[in-house]
Design an enzyme around this catalytic site. Structure first.
Site, PDB file in Angstrom:
ATOM      1  N   THR A 174      18.231   4.963  -3.998  1.00 44.62           N
ATOM      2  CA  THR A 174      17.458   3.847  -4.542  1.00 44.62           C
ATOM      3  C   THR A 174      16.529   4.412  -5.620  1.00 44.62           C
ATOM      4  O   THR A 174      16.568   5.612  -5.922  1.00 44.62           O
ATOM      5  CB  THR A 174      16.573   3.194  -3.457  1.00 44.62           C
ATOM      6  OG1 THR A 174      15.598   4.176  -3.025  1.00 44.62           O
ATOM      7  CG2 THR A 174      17.369   2.696  -2.272  1.00 44.62           C
ATOM      8  N   ALA A 184      14.478   4.915   4.510  1.00 44.03           N
ATOM      9  CA  ALA A 184      13.663   3.712   4.746  1.00 44.03           C
ATOM     10  C   ALA A 184      13.055   3.259   3.434  1.00 44.03           C
ATOM     11  O   ALA A 184      12.869   4.050   2.515  1.00 44.03           O
ATOM     12  CB  ALA A 184      12.532   4.026   5.734  1.00 44.03           C
ATOM     13  N   THR A 203       5.698   6.419  11.394  1.00 46.14           N
ATOM     14  CA  THR A 203       4.463   6.482  10.614  1.00 46.14           C
ATOM     15  C   THR A 203       3.275   6.119  11.507  1.00 46.14           C
ATOM     16  O   THR A 203       3.450   5.452  12.535  1.00 46.14           O
ATOM     17  CB  THR A 203       4.542   5.483   9.435  1.00 46.14           C
ATOM     18  OG1 THR A 203       3.240   5.280   8.891  1.00 46.14           O
ATOM     19  CG2 THR A 203       5.090   4.126   9.860  1.00 46.14           C
ATOM     20  N   GLU A 224       1.204   3.997  10.582  1.00 41.67           N
ATOM     21  CA  GLU A 224       0.866   2.608  10.265  1.00 41.67           C
ATOM     22  C   GLU A 224       1.327   1.623  11.327  1.00 41.67           C
ATOM     23  O   GLU A 224       0.854   0.489  11.364  1.00 41.67           O
ATOM     24  CB  GLU A 224       1.467   2.211   8.910  1.00 41.67           C
ATOM     25  CG  GLU A 224       0.924   3.063   7.785  1.00 41.67           C
ATOM     26  CD  GLU A 224       1.104   2.462   6.404  1.00 41.67           C
ATOM     27  OE1 GLU A 224       1.426   1.270   6.296  1.00 41.67           O
ATOM     28  OE2 GLU A 224       0.898   3.208   5.437  1.00 41.67           O
ATOM     29  N   TYR A 249       6.110  -3.755   5.960  1.00 44.80           N
ATOM     30  CA  TYR A 249       6.604  -2.376   6.067  1.00 44.80           C
ATOM     31  C   TYR A 249       6.356  -1.818   7.468  1.00 44.80           C
ATOM     32  O   TYR A 249       7.284  -1.347   8.139  1.00 44.80           O
ATOM     33  CB  TYR A 249       5.922  -1.476   5.018  1.00 44.80           C
ATOM     34  CG  TYR A 249       6.013   0.003   5.369  1.00 44.80           C
ATOM     35  CD1 TYR A 249       7.234   0.660   5.352  1.00 44.80           C
ATOM     36  CD2 TYR A 249       4.877   0.724   5.759  1.00 44.80           C
ATOM     37  CE1 TYR A 249       7.341   2.002   5.710  1.00 44.80           C
ATOM     38  CE2 TYR A 249       4.967   2.060   6.116  1.00 44.80           C
ATOM     39  CZ  TYR A 249       6.204   2.695   6.097  1.00 44.80           C
ATOM     40  OH  TYR A 249       6.297   4.004   6.466  1.00 44.80           O
ATOM     41  N   LYS A 273       8.945  -0.708  10.535  1.00 42.75           N
ATOM     42  CA  LYS A 273       8.987   0.626  11.158  1.00 42.75           C
ATOM     43  C   LYS A 273       8.746   0.503  12.669  1.00 42.75           C
ATOM     44  O   LYS A 273       9.371   1.203  13.464  1.00 42.75           O
ATOM     45  CB  LYS A 273       7.931   1.560  10.532  1.00 42.75           C
ATOM     46  CG  LYS A 273       8.218   1.975   9.104  1.00 42.75           C
ATOM     47  CD  LYS A 273       9.525   2.733   8.931  1.00 42.75           C
ATOM     48  CE  LYS A 273       9.474   4.149   9.424  1.00 42.75           C
ATOM     49  NZ  LYS A 273      10.749   4.886   9.141  1.00 42.75           N
ATOM     50  N   LEU A 298      -0.443   6.676  -3.839  1.00 46.41           N
ATOM     51  CA  LEU A 298      -1.753   6.880  -4.458  1.00 46.41           C
ATOM     52  C   LEU A 298      -1.902   8.227  -5.189  1.00 46.41           C
ATOM     53  O   LEU A 298      -2.308   8.249  -6.352  1.00 46.41           O
ATOM     54  CB  LEU A 298      -2.860   6.729  -3.401  1.00 46.41           C
ATOM     55  CG  LEU A 298      -4.277   6.815  -3.992  1.00 46.41           C
ATOM     56  CD1 LEU A 298      -4.560   5.611  -4.883  1.00 46.41           C
ATOM     57  CD2 LEU A 298      -5.327   6.899  -2.880  1.00 46.41           C
ATOM     58  N   ASN A 354     -10.621   6.346  -0.088  1.00 48.28           N
ATOM     59  CA  ASN A 354      -9.785   6.331  -1.293  1.00 48.28           C
ATOM     60  C   ASN A 354     -10.587   6.689  -2.540  1.00 48.28           C
ATOM     61  O   ASN A 354     -10.137   7.487  -3.368  1.00 48.28           O
ATOM     62  CB  ASN A 354      -9.148   4.951  -1.492  1.00 48.28           C
ATOM     63  CG  ASN A 354      -8.096   4.645  -0.430  1.00 48.28           C
ATOM     64  OD1 ASN A 354      -7.599   5.554   0.235  1.00 48.28           O
ATOM     65  ND2 ASN A 354      -7.773   3.377  -0.251  1.00 48.28           N
TER      66      ASN A 354
END
Ligand code: DAU
Length: 352
Positions: free
Chosen positions: A42, A89, A135, A137, A160, A164, A200, A259
């Site tokens: 991809t 993924a 992950t 997350e 997402y 997962k 990021l 961040n």
């Protein structure tokens, strides 16, 4: 006949960021294993990452999507696969918000296809291991204190992370129901070479180099826990070889940064390496990511205590090394950010 290999491992998504780093790490180290990289290339897959191993005798590449069950079955039979390390993924949260469909098919149905093939081989008497790359997350978002462990409840917040989580549950079910030998790893945010510049760290480096606005979502106070890719590869090696069947392992180096602080740090690094600046003035606060998780942090005690893994890279040096890598591989970045990606990025950025 595929030869007398000790293990024949399908690495799905081996042309992506973590997958290609793992192949670069493992192929030279395990000359008695055959590594079959199954990747459908991809936008995020890049075979040039693997140039240094593409002619290695223990490496093969097969262009194939995990959604194509029949071709996967042929590939598993051809190479007599007896282990899977499953990276393939869709991974970018913002993309999952704009278009969740591919996340459901690749991440959930693709994992199901691989589990079915693994189960059949296991039922046929093959000693099979299935390592699923998950992950942090899937556990949702933290407040100011605490950290996720392998026992944290699942609370995914984005399409997402929900996809997962769905694939994790299937893996768990295949272990409980069919006794398939599975392990799951939950890693925190990675950084290092070959990461697609929608994420990021490389995005900030790229925009800092190009003099483009550096978008910070919301107020920039969201916290992520950062791990250098090589430490992650070492953790995966240990989990794949020594992780207990049916068990999950959470991976981190306990490097939490807001961040905004991370982005400022990267800007200063680029200033130091390239001169000029200050590039911090490129920072622009933009509207927040919908459902933006506030904080991730992982407690890696289990992998440290049970498997003896510990991160060895110090965050400041690893971040500097990463910035230097992208600066000396501008052509790699340029190839990523041309064409289709640029169109996507401009659309996302304009919508903010
Ligand atoms: O925690 C592991 C996860 O880390 C992986 O499972 C995901 O595949 C990977 O994409 C990453 O997810 P994040 O959403 O945390 O990573 P991302 O690099 O997209 O964003 C990191 C943080 O920076 C997040 O709080 C959103 C913010 N951000 C991101 C981008 C791209 C910005 O403020 N501006 C940006 O332009």
């Amino acid at each position: 006949m595929v030869g007398n290999w000790e293990k024949r491992i399908a690495i799905t998504g081996g042309a992506g960021f973590v997958g290609s780093n793992l192949l670069l790490y493992m192929v030279p180290r395990y000359s008695r294993y055959l590594f079959v990289n199954i990747d459908c290339l991809t936008y995020a897959g890049n075979l040039s990452n693997l140039a240094s191993i593409e002619h290695a005798p223990n490496y093969r590449f097969v262009k194939l999507t995990v959604n194509d069950y029949k071709s996967l079955a042929r590939c598993f039979a051809e190479f007599d696969i007896n282990a899977v390390i499953h990276f393939a993924a869709e991974t970018h949260v913002d993309r999952s918000i704009f278009g969740p469909a591919d996340f459901i098919s690749t991440n959930i149905a693709g994992t199901f296809n691989l589990l079915e093939l693994a189960r059949q081989r296991f039922d046929d008497g093959v000693d099979f291991r299935f390592h699923h790359i998950s992950t942090d997350e899937v556990f949702g978002s933290l407040g100011e204190d605490g950290a996720f462990t392998e026992e944290s409840p699942y609370r995914p917040n984005s399409p997402y992370s929900a996809s997962k989580a769905g694939s994790d549950h299937l893996v768990r079910a295949y272990h409980r129901t069919y006794r398939l030998d599975t392990v799951i790893s939950h890693c925190c945010n990675n950084f290092g070479p070959y990461q697609f510049p929608e994420k990021l760290v490389p995005l900030v480096i790229n925009n800092a180099l190009e003099g483009k606005p550096i978008p910070i979502y919301g107020n920039g106070r969201n916290i992520r826990d950062w791990l250098y890719i090589e430490d992650h590869c070492r953790a995966l090696d240990v989990i794949f070889h020594r992780g207990v069947a049916g068990r999950a392992y959470a991976v981190s180096a306990r490097n939490e940064y807001r961040n905004i602080d991370l982005v400022r740090r990267i800007c200063r690094l680029v200033d130091e390496i390239k001169g000029g600046g200050p590039r911090e003035r490129l920072i622009e606060f933009v509207s927040d990511r919908p459902g933006h998780d506030q904080r991730y942090a992982i407690d890696p005690s289990r992998i440290e205590n049970e498997l003896g893994w510990k991160a060895v890279h110090q965050f400041p040096e690893a971040l500097r090394k990463t910035a230097e890598w992208y600066i000396s591989h501008r052509e790699w970045l340029d190839r990523c950010v041309s064409g289709e990606y640029l169109k996507y990025y401009e659309q996302v950025y304009t919508n903010r």
